[in-house]
Structures are given as structure tokens and as C-alpha cells.
Design an enzyme around this catalytic site. Sequence first.
Site: not given
Length: 330
Positions: A62, A70, A133, A163-164, A176, A246
Site C-alpha cells: 500500500d 509504507r 486518501r 478501491k474500495h 479495520h 481486502d
Amino acid sequence: MAQLMIDIAGTELTAEDKKLLAAPAVNGLILFTRNFASLEQLQELIREARAAAAKPLLIAVDHEGGRVQRFREGFSAIPSMGSLQKIENEDERQRAARDLGWLMAAEVQAVGIDISFAPVLDVDDCSDVIGDRAFSAVPSEISKLASSFIEGMHEAGMACTGKHFPGHGSVQADSHIAIPEDDRTLEQIRAHDLKPFLSLIQKLDGIMPAHVIYPQIDPQPAGFSEFWLQQILRSELQFNGTIFSDDLSMQGATVAGDMEQRAVAALKAGCDMILVCNDRAGAVQVLDADLPATEPESAQRVNRMLMSSNAVSLEELKRTQRWEQAQRWL
């Protein structure tokens, strides 16, 4: 055979990591910040992972930009997609989106990673986990900027994943850690969140559905829903790319049962590849399970996400005029 993407805990492969990567059902690896110590270490880890795998390994990360990037040291600090709205001139905004799509993809592939799960096509509405984002709060603006970003990714040789699906931006809960529900009708979603997916469907190589329940439409989260994945995505939108679940360890996936039940549900709904991250016991459970076989076309779709050729090194990339040109947007 089912197709599974797993993760690893550290900066080096353990004996157990190598054993899992050699499992016939494993043909994907997702990397996180914890897997990065240096550029040299990361590239060695990737080489070892590919050597350990029983078949071509799709390596993902990601690396959207902003707060979801990351790897930092040695990589350009890609700004959040929402920050593009600060560029007042529309042509310049589009140019920035394309350059940043290219820059992100070129740098990620330069270290040996096939794909970044990007771009985010969600609407910036009320979701904190999405927020900046997203490219914009306006679907038509998302479509334009994401189209340019995808063109940049494709110029670099990277397949893109929207996504998503069909939209996570209009729920406050974070999938999450919670099970979000979006109570709108299908007509309302079509008129808003679904629009970027509709307009970009011909450009998308992959799609990742949301762990969000749309109870007016289907009692299952989109990633476990034959309605969303088969009726809407495959049949109505004629999408022929890769569908990635996911992460099945997320709280939003728990409605489908234990890890084996989640894997079965995602595959039956139409996912080509399932992700099990941050839960090694869960990954082992899935590998030990009697999972439904995916069709041969499913493996072909996943293989199309692999890098088509060897990318230049990061050092060489940074000497190019194209890289210098993209730096102006940072």
C-alpha cells in the site's frame, strides 16, 4: 486452486515464511513498514521471497502517498491525493496526478515490487479512514484525477487497483476495527460513490471491494457479496480484471465467520485472490482448508498484475529527466 496473498512479520524470511510461500495456494505477498530496514535489505527480502515461492509471486504494497506510504527512506514522499486540490489550475492538477502516479509506480517497481494497491476511488465524505486518501469529495473530480494518476501508473508499467468498491467514503466507521454499514439505496450509491468506478472501469486492472455492508442492497459486505461482485462488477460493468479481497483479518470481515469461512465466502462471491494479513494462524487455517477452486481465468487475471519487464534500479531512475520532472509536485 485458490489464490492467497500473505504477509510476513520481519525484515528477513523465517523458515516458516519460506514454507508458507512454497505452498501451492500462495502466489501473493504484501509488504508493510515493518518489512523495511533499508533499500538493500528490502530488495534482498524480495529476491528471497520470489526464490521461495512455488510459482510466480505477486508482490504488493500500500503505497498511495500521504499517510499511507509504507516505505519512506530512499523513496519520494508522495503527497496525499487530497492535497492535489490545492493546485488551482485544472491542467496543472491533471499533470501532477499523472506525474505522481508515474513516480509512485516507477519507484515501487524499481525495488522489485509488482503493484501498489492504488488508486483510492472513494469519495471524501464522512470517513476519517479515507479522508485525504481520496482525490476529492466530488465524484467527477475523482474520475478525472484518478484517470490521470492511472495513466501515470500505466506509463511506468504498473497495473492499477481501484478501491474500495463500491465506496467506503460515506460511512464513518473504520472497517479495520468495526463493521461499517451504509444505509443508502442502490440508486443513491450509483449517483454518488459508484461514479468513479463506472467511469474508470475500462482503465482498471484490479479492484478491491470494501468491507462495508449496504443493508438496503445485500446483507453481506461487498467483498463477500455475489450481488456486488458478480451482478454489478462482472455482469453489469463488464469488469474483466482482478478482484482482490481486502484483508480478511479486518474487523469488517468478521461477519462472514472464522478465517476459513471468510476465505470460502470471498472466493464464492467472486474474488480472484484473497488477502490474509497480520494473522499467521489465520493464514495457516486457510491453507489447511478445503477451499473452492478458482477458474483458470482467475489465475490468468492475477498473473496479468505481475511486472511485465525488469524495471530500472532506483539509482538509475533518479538520474532520469522523468523523475526530476515529477519531483516538482512533492
